[in-house]
Each structure stands twice: as structure tokens, then as C-alpha cells.
Design an enzyme around this catalytic site. Structure first.
Site, short mmCIF file in Angstrom:
data_model
loop_
_atom_site.label_atom_id
_atom_site.label_comp_id
_atom_site.label_asym_id
_atom_site.label_seq_id
_atom_site.Cartn_x
_atom_site.Cartn_y
_atom_site.Cartn_z
N VAL A 128 -40.57 -32.33 23.60
CA VAL A 128 -40.02 -32.03 24.99
C VAL A 128 -38.89 -32.61 25.70
O VAL A 128 -38.92 -32.54 26.77
CB VAL A 128 -41.53 -32.06 25.98
CG1 VAL A 128 -42.55 -31.23 25.40
CG2 VAL A 128 -42.00 -33.55 26.03
N ASP A 129 -38.55 -33.49 24.99
CA ASP A 129 -37.28 -34.66 25.40
C ASP A 129 -35.99 -33.76 25.48
O ASP A 129 -34.98 -34.46 26.21
CB ASP A 129 -37.18 -35.71 24.59
CG ASP A 129 -36.82 -35.68 23.27
OD1 ASP A 129 -37.15 -36.49 22.24
OD2 ASP A 129 -36.18 -34.44 23.01
N HIS A 186 -43.18 -26.52 22.80
CA HIS A 186 -44.21 -27.08 23.50
C HIS A 186 -43.44 -27.44 24.86
O HIS A 186 -44.03 -28.28 25.86
CB HIS A 186 -44.61 -28.68 22.95
CG HIS A 186 -45.28 -28.21 21.63
ND1 HIS A 186 -45.72 -29.34 20.68
CD2 HIS A 186 -45.79 -27.09 21.35
CE1 HIS A 186 -46.24 -28.80 20.01
NE2 HIS A 186 -46.66 -27.52 20.08
N ALA A 222 -35.15 -40.01 9.12
CA ALA A 222 -34.34 -38.77 9.36
C ALA A 222 -33.00 -39.10 9.61
O ALA A 222 -32.24 -38.27 9.22
CB ALA A 222 -35.22 -38.04 10.54
C1 BV8 Z 1 -53.72 -23.92 21.48
C2 BV8 Z 1 -46.33 -31.03 24.87
C3 BV8 Z 1 -55.08 -22.28 21.85
C4 BV8 Z 1 -47.09 -31.96 25.90
C5 BV8 Z 1 -48.06 -31.28 22.73
C6 BV8 Z 1 -56.14 -25.79 14.60
C7 BV8 Z 1 -56.85 -26.55 13.72
C8 BV8 Z 1 -57.36 -27.73 14.38
C9 BV8 Z 1 -57.08 -27.95 15.92
C10 BV8 Z 1 -56.15 -26.61 16.58
C11 BV8 Z 1 -55.91 -25.69 15.62
N1 BV8 Z 1 -55.30 -24.76 16.51
C12 BV8 Z 1 -55.24 -25.25 17.79
C13 BV8 Z 1 -56.02 -26.38 18.03
C14 BV8 Z 1 -55.96 -27.39 18.92
C15 BV8 Z 1 -54.69 -28.32 19.20
C16 BV8 Z 1 -54.43 -29.15 18.22
O1 BV8 Z 1 -53.48 -28.90 17.21
N2 BV8 Z 1 -55.21 -30.19 18.05
C17 BV8 Z 1 -54.72 -31.26 17.03
C18 BV8 Z 1 -54.63 -32.80 17.72
C19 BV8 Z 1 -56.09 -31.26 16.14
N3 BV8 Z 1 -53.37 -27.34 19.51
C20 BV8 Z 1 -53.58 -26.91 21.01
O2 BV8 Z 1 -54.08 -27.11 21.68
C21 BV8 Z 1 -52.39 -26.05 20.90
N4 BV8 Z 1 -52.85 -24.82 21.98
O3 BV8 Z 1 -54.10 -24.09 20.12
O4 BV8 Z 1 -54.05 -23.16 22.47
C22 BV8 Z 1 -54.98 -20.90 22.73
C23 BV8 Z 1 -54.33 -20.03 21.96
C24 BV8 Z 1 -53.94 -18.97 22.59
C25 BV8 Z 1 -54.22 -18.72 24.15
C26 BV8 Z 1 -54.96 -20.02 24.71
C27 BV8 Z 1 -54.93 -20.99 23.74
C28 BV8 Z 1 -51.24 -26.59 21.94
C29 BV8 Z 1 -50.55 -27.87 21.06
C30 BV8 Z 1 -49.55 -28.43 21.87
C31 BV8 Z 1 -49.93 -29.67 22.84
N5 BV8 Z 1 -48.58 -30.26 23.54
N6 BV8 Z 1 -46.89 -31.45 23.54
C32 BV8 Z 1 -46.69 -33.45 26.07
O5 BV8 Z 1 -45.83 -33.89 25.05
O6 BV8 Z 1 -46.91 -34.11 27.01
S1 BV8 Z 1 -48.53 -31.65 21.30
C33 BV8 Z 1 -47.36 -33.22 21.06
O7 BV8 Z 1 -47.93 -34.05 20.18
C34 BV8 Z 1 -45.78 -33.11 20.45
O8 BV8 Z 1 -45.31 -32.01 21.05
C35 BV8 Z 1 -46.11 -32.69 19.00
O9 BV8 Z 1 -46.47 -31.50 18.68
C36 BV8 Z 1 -47.47 -33.64 18.77
C37 BV8 Z 1 -47.23 -35.12 18.36
O10 BV8 Z 1 -46.77 -34.92 16.89
P1 BV8 Z 1 -45.33 -35.32 16.18
O11 BV8 Z 1 -44.47 -34.87 17.06
O12 BV8 Z 1 -45.52 -35.13 14.90
O13 BV8 Z 1 -45.46 -36.96 16.53
P2 BV8 Z 1 -46.49 -37.93 15.99
O14 BV8 Z 1 -46.40 -39.11 16.77
O15 BV8 Z 1 -47.62 -37.47 15.70
O16 BV8 Z 1 -45.61 -38.24 14.35
C38 BV8 Z 1 -44.30 -38.84 14.59
C39 BV8 Z 1 -44.03 -38.66 12.84
O17 BV8 Z 1 -42.78 -39.18 12.58
C40 BV8 Z 1 -44.89 -39.64 12.18
O18 BV8 Z 1 -45.47 -38.94 10.83
C41 BV8 Z 1 -43.91 -40.84 11.57
O19 BV8 Z 1 -44.24 -41.37 10.43
C42 BV8 Z 1 -42.54 -39.98 11.73
N7 BV8 Z 1 -41.41 -41.04 11.90
C43 BV8 Z 1 -41.32 -41.89 12.94
N8 BV8 Z 1 -40.02 -42.43 12.86
C44 BV8 Z 1 -39.26 -41.57 11.88
C45 BV8 Z 1 -40.21 -40.44 11.46
N9 BV8 Z 1 -39.84 -39.67 10.70
C46 BV8 Z 1 -38.61 -39.73 10.26
N10 BV8 Z 1 -37.51 -40.67 10.92
C47 BV8 Z 1 -37.94 -41.47 11.67
N11 BV8 Z 1 -37.00 -42.24 12.09
#
Ligand code: BV8
Ligand code: ZN
Length: 255
Positions: free
Chosen positions: A102-103, A118, A232
Site C-alpha cells: 500500500v506504499d 490492497h 529482490a
Molecule cells: C478476504 C492492507 C473475504 C492493509 C493487507 C484463505 C485461507 C486462509 C485465510 C484466508 C483465506 N481467504 C481469506 C482469508 C483471510 C485473510 C487472510 O489471508 N488471512 C491470513 C493472515 C491467513 N484474507 C483476508 O482477510 C482478505 N479478505 O478474504 O475477505 C471476503 C471476500 C468477499 C467479501 C467479503 C469478504 C484481505 C487480505 C488483505 C488484508 N490487507 N494490507 C495494511 O497494509 O494496513 S494484507 C498485508 O499483509 C499486505 O498487504 C500483505 O498482503 C500482507 C503481508 O504479506 P507480505 O507483503 O508478503 O509481507 P511479509 O512481511 O509477510 O513478508 C515479506 C517477505 O519478504 C518475507 O517472506 C521476507 O523473507 C521477504 N523479504 C524481506 N526482504 C526481502 C525479501 N524478499 C526479497 N528481497 C528482500 N530484500
């Protein structure tokens, strides 16, 4: 960073007609934006259910806005890094970039046709749903926190997708459409949040060569054809060099 893996990816990109890249917080790490799950990740200090859900906003909008105002201030000091710049260049020749971030650093880097699954921390919406179209406000600090809707004066909210909220249908459709590709890269994402985390499987089922670029193994590492464990910003730069030096630059999406 294994030279073979990078050479394999560059060769696949040279041969590809359609390339899609899904990004997560990891691509913005080198710009200084904290990730969610990393050692200094946001979720170490805060619980998503306390801050990134409609219920949390309903319960305590001031607290939620304090957190988003803090993230806006942090992100405002960050610039796109090499990973953003390479992907922006690729988007000029048709590569489709789909982000969870979202940045808006991809936008700042000039990425074309970006799909923001998102939403954006720089856009606001009326929390009351009065019909006011979402609007952009990059002021840091915001003159008024919580901000209000210019149309109905009720609370405004960050125009981001919270947990439990559906994504915009047009964004989901664009992302699903982009899964029909020859090469699908998942870059800097832990592949834990859905529906974004389901896209690599979708692309794989569509016959795409799937690649993960991440500094660590993730939930998707076992699913992809090629997992490159390195930053990356370094991998994309090297691949871009190899992709362009070894042959005529090609358009990355000739549909
Ligand atoms: C919904 C905005 C239903 C807000 C965000 C199926 C299975 C299980 C659960 C669910 C499912 N379906 C839905 C769900 C529920 C839920 C979900 O997925 N929960 C998870 C936690 C299990 N999903 C939802 O609620 C979604 N909505 O399903 O609604 C619905 C449908 C119809 C009608 C009504 C309702 C909504 C999901 C969106 C939530 N909003 N962000 C805000 O930012 O404040 S999510 C937010 O977290 C981010 O946007 C992103 O998606 C997530 C974080 O993940 P990453 O970006 O991957 O970041 P992370 O830190 O985890 O990882 C970073 C990676 O980078 C690491 O692996 C690291 O090793 C690597 N890294 C670090 N440095 C480097 C690098 N890689 C390369 N180079 C580097 N230099
Ligand atoms: Zn309103």
C-alpha cells in the site's frame, strides 16, 4: 545468489511473451519500509486484528488512524529502490505488476498498469459510504487526524483493504487475468495472505513457469519451479542485465 538460477530466469524471460510479477513487502524493505512478518516487522509490535480490520476501526478509529499516520510518515521518507525501478522499466514493455503493498513506491517508480490489490495508504475513503469517491491526500502530517469526509463530514478511513474485507472485484479480475502468463514471479512476499497468496498456484495451473525471489523460504517455495533465495533488488538488477545484454530487448507482453 546462484548464478545458474539467475541465468535460468533471464533465459525464461527472454523467451517469454507474457510476464507477471506479484510483489509483497520484501520489495520495499531496501527502501526502508518495514515488512509485516520480518524481525522488525509490523506484526511484531502490533496485532493485525487490532489495527487492520473494520472491527478495529469501528472500535477505536483514533488508534487505527494513529497507526496509519505513523506508517505514512515512515513511508514518506522512503524512495523506490532498484527492485521498483527494474519492474517499472519492465512494465513499459508490457510486464504486469500486481502488488500487495500500500506504499505506492511502484507508482512513484513509474510502474504502468499497476494492480494494487490492497489499496493505497495515500488514498482515503468515506467510512460512512456516502458516495464520495476515494481521494488522494499525501500530506504528512494530515492536518486533521482522524480526517473527515469532504462530502458528509463523517469519518474518513484509509483506502486500504482490511482483513475480512473483500478486494475490489476489478483488481481481483485484473490479477486473475495476469495469471495467464509464461513466467510468473512472486517477489518479496511470504505468500500467507489470501487471495494474493493463491495467485502463484493459479499461474502454475495455467502453465506458467513460476519463480520465487525471497531472502527466505516461504509457504510458496515448494510450489514454484524455481526459488531464488536472495534480495529482490540484487536479483532483479542482475536478471535485467542478463536479459538485455544477451539479446535484443524484447517486449515483455505481446498479447
Ligand atoms: C478476504 C492492507 C473475504 C492493509 C493487507 C484463505 C485461507 C486462509 C485465510 C484466508 C483465506 N481467504 C481469506 C482469508 C483471510 C485473510 C487472510 O489471508 N488471512 C491470513 C493472515 C491467513 N484474507 C483476508 O482477510 C482478505 N479478505 O478474504 O475477505 C471476503 C471476500 C468477499 C467479501 C467479503 C469478504 C484481505 C487480505 C488483505 C488484508 N490487507 N494490507 C495494511 O497494509 O494496513 S494484507 C498485508 O499483509 C499486505 O498487504 C500483505 O498482503 C500482507 C503481508 O504479506 P507480505 O507483503 O508478503 O509481507 P511479509 O512481511 O509477510 O513478508 C515479506 C517477505 O519478504 C518475507 O517472506 C521476507 O523473507 C521477504 N523479504 C524481506 N526482504 C526481502 C525479501 N524478499 C526479497 N528481497 C528482500 N530484500
Ligand atoms: Zn462521506
Amino acid at each position: 545468489m546462484s548464478a545458474d538460477a539467475v541465468a535460468t530466469l533471464a533465459a525464461r524471460l527472454r523467451a517469454a511473451l507474457r510476464v507477471t510479477v506479484l510483489t509483497g513487502a520484501g520489495v520495499s524493505r531496501a527502501s526502508g519500509v518495514p515488512t509485516f512478518r520480518g524481525a522488525e516487522g509490523l506484526w511484531r509490535q502490533f496485532r493485525p486484528e487490532d489495527l487492520a480490520t473494520p472491527e478495529a476501526f469501528h472500535r477505536d478509529p483514533a488508534l487505527v488512524w494513529e497507526w496509519y499516520a505513523w506508517r505514512r510518515e515512515m513511508i514518506a521518507a522512503c524512495r523506490p529502490n532498484t527492485a521498483h525501478d527494474v519492474l517499472a522499466r519492465w512494465s513499459e514493455t508490457g510486464c504486469r505488476v500486481v502488488t500487495q503493498n500500500v506504499d505506492d513506491l511502484h507508482l512513484t517508480a513509474g510502474t504502468r498498469n499497476l494492480v494494487r490489490l490492497h489499496g493505497s495508504i495515500w488514498e482515503l475513503a468515506c467510512a460512512n459510504g456516502c458516495g464520495q469517491p476515494r481521494w488522494r491526500d499525501e500530506r504528512v502530517p494530515l492536518p486533521e487526524v482522524p480526517p473527515v469526509c469532504p462530502r458528509c463530514s463523517s469519518l474518513a478511513r484509509p483506502a486500504v483493504v482490511w482483513f475480512g474485507e473483500g478486494l475490489a472485484p476489478e483488481d481481483v479480475e485484473a490479477a486473475m487475468h495476469a495469471c495467464t502468463c509464461d513466467v510468473f514471479l512472486a517477489v518479496g512476499t511470504s505468500s500467507l495472505v489470501y487471495p494474493a497468496a493463491g495467485l502463484v498456484g493459479e499461474a502454475r495451473r495455467g502453465g506458467a513457469f513460476t519463480v520465487e525471489i525471497n531472502t527466505e523460504r516461504t509457504a510458496a517455495s515448494a510450489q514454484v519451479d524455481l526459488a531464488i533465495q536472495a534480495p529482490a533488488e540484487a536479483v532483479l538488477l542482475r536478471v535485467d542485465e542478463l536479459r538485455t545484454t544477451n539479446s535484443e530487448p524484447r517486449t515483455l507482453n505481446r498479447t
